[in-house]
Design a protein around this motif. Structure first.
Motif, mmCIF file in Angstrom:
data_model
loop_
_atom_site.group_PDB
_atom_site.id
_atom_site.type_symbol
_atom_site.label_atom_id
_atom_site.label_comp_id
_atom_site.label_asym_id
_atom_site.label_seq_id
_atom_site.Cartn_x
_atom_site.Cartn_y
_atom_site.Cartn_z
ATOM 1 N N SER A 85 0.824 -1.202 0.000
ATOM 2 C CA SER A 85 0.000 0.000 0.000
ATOM 3 C C SER A 85 0.861 1.256 0.000
ATOM 4 N N VAL A 86 1.956 1.233 0.761
ATOM 5 C CA VAL A 86 2.888 2.360 0.767
ATOM 6 C C VAL A 86 3.446 2.582 -0.634
ATOM 7 N N ARG A 87 3.871 1.499 -1.272
ATOM 8 C CA ARG A 87 4.460 1.593 -2.596
ATOM 9 C C ARG A 87 3.473 2.200 -3.586
ATOM 10 N N TYR A 88 2.245 1.745 -3.570
ATOM 11 C CA TYR A 88 1.243 2.261 -4.501
ATOM 12 C C TYR A 88 0.859 3.696 -4.173
ATOM 13 N N THR A 89 0.733 4.017 -2.896
ATOM 14 C CA THR A 89 0.347 5.373 -2.515
ATOM 15 C C THR A 89 1.415 6.376 -2.936
ATOM 16 N N LYS A 90 2.688 6.030 -2.713
ATOM 17 C CA LYS A 90 3.750 6.914 -3.166
ATOM 18 C C LYS A 90 3.739 7.054 -4.688
ATOM 19 N N GLY A 91 3.474 5.972 -5.391
ATOM 20 C CA GLY A 91 3.393 6.036 -6.840
ATOM 21 C C GLY A 91 2.276 6.949 -7.318
ATOM 22 N N LEU A 92 1.124 6.865 -6.663
ATOM 23 C CA LEU A 92 -0.011 7.704 -7.051
ATOM 24 C C LEU A 92 0.246 9.176 -6.749
ATOM 25 N N LEU A 93 0.941 9.454 -5.641
ATOM 26 C CA LEU A 93 1.262 10.831 -5.306
ATOM 27 C C LEU A 93 2.288 11.421 -6.264
ATOM 28 N N GLN A 94 3.261 10.621 -6.637
ATOM 29 C CA GLN A 94 4.364 11.126 -7.457
ATOM 30 C C GLN A 94 4.080 11.050 -8.957
ATOM 31 N N HIS A 95 3.234 10.111 -9.358
ATOM 32 C CA HIS A 95 2.999 9.875 -10.781
ATOM 33 C C HIS A 95 1.497 9.776 -11.056
ATOM 34 N N GLY A 96 0.760 10.758 -10.548
ATOM 35 C CA GLY A 96 -0.674 10.791 -10.764
ATOM 36 C C GLY A 96 -1.023 11.262 -12.166
ATOM 37 N N GLY A 97 -2.313 11.354 -12.432
ATOM 38 C CA GLY A 97 -2.770 11.773 -13.753
ATOM 39 C C GLY A 97 -2.666 13.265 -13.959
ATOM 40 N N GLU A 98 -2.861 13.673 -15.214
ATOM 41 C CA GLU A 98 -2.830 15.086 -15.573
ATOM 42 C C GLU A 98 -4.162 15.784 -15.263
ATOM 43 N N ARG A 138 -8.393 -1.799 -7.067
ATOM 44 C CA ARG A 138 -8.808 -3.146 -7.491
ATOM 45 C C ARG A 138 -7.684 -4.161 -7.271
ATOM 46 N N ILE A 139 -6.448 -3.782 -7.597
ATOM 47 C CA ILE A 139 -5.313 -4.682 -7.421
ATOM 48 C C ILE A 139 -5.039 -4.923 -5.944
ATOM 49 N N LEU A 140 -5.018 -3.851 -5.164
ATOM 50 C CA LEU A 140 -4.685 -3.985 -3.748
ATOM 51 C C LEU A 140 -5.766 -4.731 -2.969
ATOM 52 N N ALA A 141 -7.015 -4.539 -3.344
ATOM 53 C CA ALA A 141 -8.102 -5.201 -2.620
ATOM 54 C C ALA A 141 -8.015 -6.720 -2.703
ATOM 55 N N ALA A 142 -7.357 -7.210 -3.746
ATOM 56 C CA ALA A 142 -7.209 -8.655 -3.913
ATOM 57 C C ALA A 142 -5.933 -9.191 -3.260
ATOM 58 N N SER A 143 -5.176 -8.335 -2.595
ATOM 59 C CA SER A 143 -3.897 -8.742 -2.031
ATOM 60 C C SER A 143 -4.064 -9.298 -0.614
ATOM 61 N N PRO A 144 -3.113 -10.124 -0.161
ATOM 62 C CA PRO A 144 -3.156 -10.628 1.216
ATOM 63 C C PRO A 144 -3.115 -9.514 2.263
ATOM 64 N N ASP A 145 -2.412 -8.422 1.956
ATOM 65 C CA ASP A 145 -2.348 -7.328 2.924
ATOM 66 C C ASP A 145 -3.713 -6.708 3.178
ATOM 67 N N ALA A 146 -4.518 -6.580 2.129
ATOM 68 C CA ALA A 146 -5.851 -6.009 2.312
ATOM 69 C C ALA A 146 -6.711 -6.918 3.175
ATOM 70 N N ALA A 147 -6.615 -8.211 2.943
ATOM 71 C CA ALA A 147 -7.370 -9.165 3.772
ATOM 72 C C ALA A 147 -6.914 -9.084 5.221
ATOM 73 N N GLU A 148 -5.613 -9.003 5.434
ATOM 74 C CA GLU A 148 -5.076 -8.911 6.792
ATOM 75 C C GLU A 148 -5.440 -7.579 7.436
ATOM 76 N N SER A 185 3.865 -8.300 -2.887
ATOM 77 C CA SER A 185 3.651 -9.190 -4.021
ATOM 78 C C SER A 185 3.749 -8.400 -5.325
ATOM 79 N N LYS A 186 4.221 -9.043 -6.372
ATOM 80 C CA LYS A 186 4.421 -8.377 -7.643
ATOM 81 C C LYS A 186 3.150 -8.418 -8.482
ATOM 82 N N ASP A 187 3.018 -7.456 -9.378
ATOM 83 C CA ASP A 187 1.939 -7.485 -10.357
ATOM 84 C C ASP A 187 2.455 -6.895 -11.656
ATOM 85 N N SER A 188 1.698 -7.028 -12.694
ATOM 86 C CA SER A 188 2.165 -6.640 -14.025
ATOM 87 C C SER A 188 1.959 -5.159 -14.323
#
Length: 297
Positions: free
Chosen positions: A222-235, A249-259, A277-280
């Motif tokens: 979640s940290v990794r994605y949040t930093k990505g969204l803050l630094q590389h958000g849309g125009e 959608r990706i994070l909700a399916a992750s073990p961390d979200a369940a935990e 966990s890695k994703d494409s």
């Protein structure tokens, strides 16, 4: 990967404790001035931290007895000391600012980064060693100086990109175009800091307490994605909406979200996986290669 060795650095001291990597600038007798060796140590340690699955949070600080957190670049030998041999041979296009290289490594680190500024800071001590961090704690009496125009040079370390985004263009103008020295409580600077502490001795313990809390309660992915969204958000808000939606959608399916949900209902600290966990999809942005390549005829 094999576990990094944090014992081989010359200009910093490093300690890993319960998911928190503490990096201490160890040049007190030189007022913690910035030299090439310090820059190399900092780049290496943040690259290690980015890949080390044990690390959740990184703190950069200085000994609280040191005369400064970082008193800027060491220019005792003149400005020529900032440039490598290739700069002279290849010209101005070859130069890559050392502070900027450190800034980019810290900014791109996928862990939470905290600057515990427990002393005075000038030049690169502000630009590279504060601005690219996620959070900043500071001593109220720590003088902050960005004197570039008073030294006849340009701001470095990505500061003209980071500073307006952190505190606004008007305040960045005031800081960089006056070259003055300000205290953290100045209206020009106060919004830069997560917390301003009355004594320098309070800075690191406060930063460490938050780091330890986040090391337990923040999901690495979640940290990794949040930093990505803050630094590389849309125009636009619409583009950001598309990015947010896919990330959720990706994070909700992750073990961390369940935990995270399970620990919330069970009223206990979460047990997040240390390995994201890695994703494409991640990273979804295009990285720019900043390496200089000599022309071959």
């Amino acid at each position: 990967m094999s576990l990094p060795d944090y014992s081989g650095f010359k200009e910093i001291k490093v300690q890993l404790d319960s998911g928190v990597l503490v990096v201490t600038i160890d040049r007190a007798t030189k007022r913690n001035t910035f030299i090439d060796a310090l820059g190399a140590d900092l780049k290496n340690v943040f690259e290690f931290a980015d890949k080390d699955e044990r690390v959740r949070v990184v703190i950069l600080t200085a000994e609280d007895t040191a005369p400064a957190y970082c008193s800027g670049a060491d220019i005792s030998g003149g400005w020529s000391g900032l440039f490598a041999k290739d700069d002279d041979e290849e010209g101005e296009l070859a130069h890559r600012d050392g502070g900027g290289q450190v800034s980019m490594v810290i900014y791109n680190c996928r862990k939470i980064t905290i600057a515990a500024v427990n002393g005075h800071a000038a030049g690169v001590g502000v630009t590279a060693l504060q601005l690219p961090f996620d959070l900043r704690f500071v001593w109220a009496g720590a003088k902050q100086s960005l004197p570039f125009i008073r030294r006849g040079i340009a701001p470095e370390a990505g500061s003209t990109y980071l500073l307006p985004r952190l505190i606004g263009h008007s305040r960045a103008n005031s800081l960089l175009l006056t070259g003055g020295t300000y205290l953290p409580n100045s209206p020009l600077l106060e919004n830069l800091y997560h917390e301003i502490l009355p004594t320098r001795e309070e800075v690191f313990p406060k930063a460490l307490a938050l780091a330890k809390e986040l090391a337990v309660h923040a999901s690495p992915k979640s940290v990794r994605y949040t930093k990505g969204l803050l630094q590389h958000g849309g125009e636009s808000i619409e583009e950001s909406h598309l990015l947010d939606s896919r990330a959720i959608r990706i994070l909700a399916a992750s073990p961390d979200a369940a935990e995270g949900a399970k620990s919330f209902f069970e009223r206990r600290p979460p047990q997040f996986e240390s390995k994201p966990s890695k994703d494409s999809w991640y990273p979804w942005w295009r990285s720019v290669d900043v390496k200089y390549r000599k022309t071959k005829l």
